[in-house]
Design a protein around this motif. Structure first.
Motif, PDB file in Angstrom:
ATOM      1  N   GLY A  18       0.837  -1.211   0.078  1.00 42.88           N
ATOM      2  CA  GLY A  18      -0.175  -0.104  -0.097  1.00 42.88           C
ATOM      3  C   GLY A  18       0.806   1.224   0.017  1.00 42.88           C
ATOM      4  O   GLY A  18       1.802   1.446  -0.901  1.00 42.88           O
ATOM      5  N   TYR A  19       0.710   2.154   0.891  1.00 37.17           N
ATOM      6  CA  TYR A  19       1.120   3.453   0.907  1.00 37.17           C
ATOM      7  C   TYR A  19       2.577   3.377   1.112  1.00 37.17           C
ATOM      8  O   TYR A  19       3.386   3.908   0.512  1.00 37.17           O
ATOM      9  CB  TYR A  19       0.584   4.249   2.043  1.00 37.17           C
ATOM     10  N   MET A  20       3.180   2.722   2.011  1.00 38.86           N
ATOM     11  CA  MET A  20       4.535   2.441   2.120  1.00 38.86           C
ATOM     12  C   MET A  20       5.314   1.878   1.149  1.00 38.86           C
ATOM     13  O   MET A  20       6.572   2.502   0.916  1.00 38.86           O
ATOM     14  CB  MET A  20       4.854   1.580   3.435  1.00 38.86           C
ATOM     15  N   ALA A  25       9.511   3.884  -2.893  1.00 42.12           N
ATOM     16  CA  ALA A  25       9.803   3.820  -4.295  1.00 42.12           C
ATOM     17  C   ALA A  25      10.353   5.172  -4.612  1.00 42.12           C
ATOM     18  O   ALA A  25      11.408   5.433  -5.221  1.00 42.12           O
ATOM     19  CB  ALA A  25       8.891   3.310  -5.301  1.00 42.12           C
ATOM     20  N   ILE A  26       9.428   6.159  -4.127  1.00 36.25           N
ATOM     21  CA  ILE A  26      10.169   7.676  -4.343  1.00 36.25           C
ATOM     22  C   ILE A  26      11.164   8.127  -3.511  1.00 36.25           C
ATOM     23  O   ILE A  26      12.202   8.463  -4.030  1.00 36.25           O
ATOM     24  CB  ILE A  26       8.711   8.582  -3.732  1.00 36.25           C
ATOM     25  N   ILE A  27      11.481   7.675  -2.432  1.00 30.79           N
ATOM     26  CA  ILE A  27      12.563   7.710  -1.740  1.00 30.79           C
ATOM     27  C   ILE A  27      13.971   7.066  -2.049  1.00 30.79           C
ATOM     28  O   ILE A  27      14.767   7.869  -2.306  1.00 30.79           O
ATOM     29  CB  ILE A  27      12.598   7.303  -0.214  1.00 30.79           C
ATOM     30  N   ALA A  28      13.489   5.923  -3.022  1.00 33.81           N
ATOM     31  CA  ALA A  28      14.692   5.414  -3.708  1.00 33.81           C
ATOM     32  C   ALA A  28      15.257   5.817  -4.821  1.00 33.81           C
ATOM     33  O   ALA A  28      16.263   6.233  -5.316  1.00 33.81           O
ATOM     34  CB  ALA A  28      14.407   3.678  -3.812  1.00 33.81           C
ATOM     35  N   ALA A  29      14.155   6.558  -5.576  1.00 42.63           N
ATOM     36  CA  ALA A  29      14.444   7.336  -6.602  1.00 42.63           C
ATOM     37  C   ALA A  29      15.142   8.476  -6.587  1.00 42.63           C
ATOM     38  O   ALA A  29      15.997   9.058  -7.150  1.00 42.63           O
ATOM     39  CB  ALA A  29      13.136   7.645  -7.518  1.00 42.63           C
ATOM     40  N   VAL A  30      14.931   9.167  -5.360  1.00 37.71           N
ATOM     41  CA  VAL A  30      15.609  10.520  -5.126  1.00 37.71           C
ATOM     42  C   VAL A  30      16.973  10.418  -4.489  1.00 37.71           C
ATOM     43  O   VAL A  30      17.983  11.000  -5.040  1.00 37.71           O
ATOM     44  CB  VAL A  30      14.724  11.344  -4.055  1.00 37.71           C
ATOM     45  N   ARG A  94       1.339  13.955  -3.908  1.00 38.72           N
ATOM     46  CA  ARG A  94       0.495  13.401  -4.903  1.00 38.72           C
ATOM     47  C   ARG A  94       0.340  11.882  -4.431  1.00 38.72           C
ATOM     48  O   ARG A  94      -0.922  11.343  -4.412  1.00 38.72           O
ATOM     49  CB  ARG A  94       1.119  13.092  -6.493  1.00 38.72           C
ATOM     50  N   HIS A  95       1.499  11.256  -3.959  1.00 41.05           N
ATOM     51  CA  HIS A  95       1.178   9.871  -3.457  1.00 41.05           C
ATOM     52  C   HIS A  95       0.073   9.743  -2.438  1.00 41.05           C
ATOM     53  O   HIS A  95      -0.598   9.047  -2.016  1.00 41.05           O
ATOM     54  CB  HIS A  95       2.608   9.272  -3.237  1.00 41.05           C
ATOM     55  N   THR A  96       0.412  10.952  -1.342  1.00 42.97           N
ATOM     56  CA  THR A  96      -0.467  10.809  -0.272  1.00 42.97           C
ATOM     57  C   THR A  96      -2.022  11.145  -0.583  1.00 42.97           C
ATOM     58  O   THR A  96      -2.843  10.384  -0.004  1.00 42.97           O
ATOM     59  CB  THR A  96       0.216  11.862   0.656  1.00 42.97           C
ATOM     60  N   GLU A  97      -2.014  12.074  -1.549  1.00 44.58           N
ATOM     61  CA  GLU A  97      -3.507  12.302  -2.009  1.00 44.58           C
ATOM     62  C   GLU A  97      -4.007  11.162  -2.424  1.00 44.58           C
ATOM     63  O   GLU A  97      -5.299  10.829  -2.355  1.00 44.58           O
ATOM     64  CB  GLU A  97      -3.352  13.539  -3.033  1.00 44.58           C
ATOM     65  N   GLN A  98      -3.477  10.478  -3.415  1.00 42.99           N
ATOM     66  CA  GLN A  98      -4.054   9.243  -3.992  1.00 42.99           C
ATOM     67  C   GLN A  98      -4.349   8.265  -2.882  1.00 42.99           C
ATOM     68  O   GLN A  98      -5.569   7.464  -3.118  1.00 42.99           O
ATOM     69  CB  GLN A  98      -2.977   8.673  -5.171  1.00 42.99           C
ATOM     70  N   ARG A 103      -8.400   5.360   0.388  1.00 45.44           N
ATOM     71  CA  ARG A 103      -8.661   4.870   1.870  1.00 45.44           C
ATOM     72  C   ARG A 103     -10.199   5.449   2.006  1.00 45.44           C
ATOM     73  O   ARG A 103     -10.965   4.837   2.700  1.00 45.44           O
ATOM     74  CB  ARG A 103      -7.665   5.599   2.874  1.00 45.44           C
ATOM     75  N   ASP A 104     -10.457   6.719   1.599  1.00 43.00           N
ATOM     76  CA  ASP A 104     -11.815   7.467   1.983  1.00 43.00           C
ATOM     77  C   ASP A 104     -12.872   6.602   1.242  1.00 43.00           C
ATOM     78  O   ASP A 104     -13.924   6.273   1.572  1.00 43.00           O
ATOM     79  CB  ASP A 104     -11.967   9.018   1.368  1.00 43.00           C
ATOM     80  N   ARG A 105     -12.668   6.245   0.145  1.00 42.01           N
ATOM     81  CA  ARG A 105     -13.664   5.247  -0.723  1.00 42.01           C
ATOM     82  C   ARG A 105     -13.897   3.873  -0.097  1.00 42.01           C
ATOM     83  O   ARG A 105     -14.891   3.279  -0.244  1.00 42.01           O
ATOM     84  CB  ARG A 105     -12.952   5.230  -2.352  1.00 42.01           C
ATOM     85  N   SER A 106     -12.882   3.404   0.618  1.00 47.89           N
ATOM     86  CA  SER A 106     -13.092   2.137   0.881  1.00 47.89           C
ATOM     87  C   SER A 106     -13.721   2.059   2.344  1.00 47.89           C
ATOM     88  O   SER A 106     -14.338   0.871   2.639  1.00 47.89           O
ATOM     89  CB  SER A 106     -11.570   1.320   1.405  1.00 47.89           C
TER      90      SER A 106
END
Length: 108
Positions: A18-20, A25-30, A94-98, A103-106
Motif C-alpha cells: 500500500g502506501y509504504m 519507491a519515491i525515496i529510492a528514486a531521489v 501526490r502519492h499521499t493524496e491518491q 482509503r476514503d472510498r473504501s
C-alpha cells in the motif's frame, strides 16, 4: 488492542503493501538521483583525466569564467539537491493524496 511493537515495525527493504511501498519507491528514486549526480560526476572526472594530476577535458572547460568541474560541484550540486527536494515533496504529496482517496472510498 494491537501490539505497539507491531505498529512501529518499519523496514525500508521490505515495506508494507500500500502506501509504504510507493513511499519507499519515491525515496529510492531521489537517493539514486542524488548518488548518480554526486558519485557519477566524480567517476566521470576520473575516467576523462588525461594526466596523473587529474587534468582533462572537464577541468579545462570554463563556464561563467570558472572551471567547469568547479562550477558543477559548487553551484549545480546544491541546486540539484534543492530540485530533488522539490520533486520529492511534489511526488510524496501526490502519492499521499491518491492513497487518502483510496482509503476514503473504501469506508463508503
Amino acid at each position: 488492542m494491537s501490539d505497539p511493537q507491531k505498529l512501529c515495525d518499519v523496514n525500508f527493504f521490505r515495506p508494507r503493501k500500500g502506501y509504504m511501498t510507493g513511499e519507499v519507491a519515491i525515496i529510492a528514486a531521489v537517493l539514486v538521483g542524488w548518488a548518480v549526480a554526486n558519485f557519477g560526476f566524480q567517476g566521470l572526472l576520473a575516467l576523462l583525466a588525461q594526466s596523473p594530476d587529474g587534468e582533462g577535458i572537464l577541468t579545462s572547460l570554463t563556464f561563467l569564467s570558472f572551471p567547469w568541474h568547479f562550477w558543477f560541484t559548487g553551484q549545480f550540486l546544491p541546486l540539484w539537491f534543492i530540485i530533488l527536494c522539490v520533486l520529492f515533496n511534489i511526488y510524496i504529496d501526490r502519492h499521499t493524496e491518491q492513497h487518502s482517496r483510496r482509503r476514503d472510498r473504501s469506508h463508503d
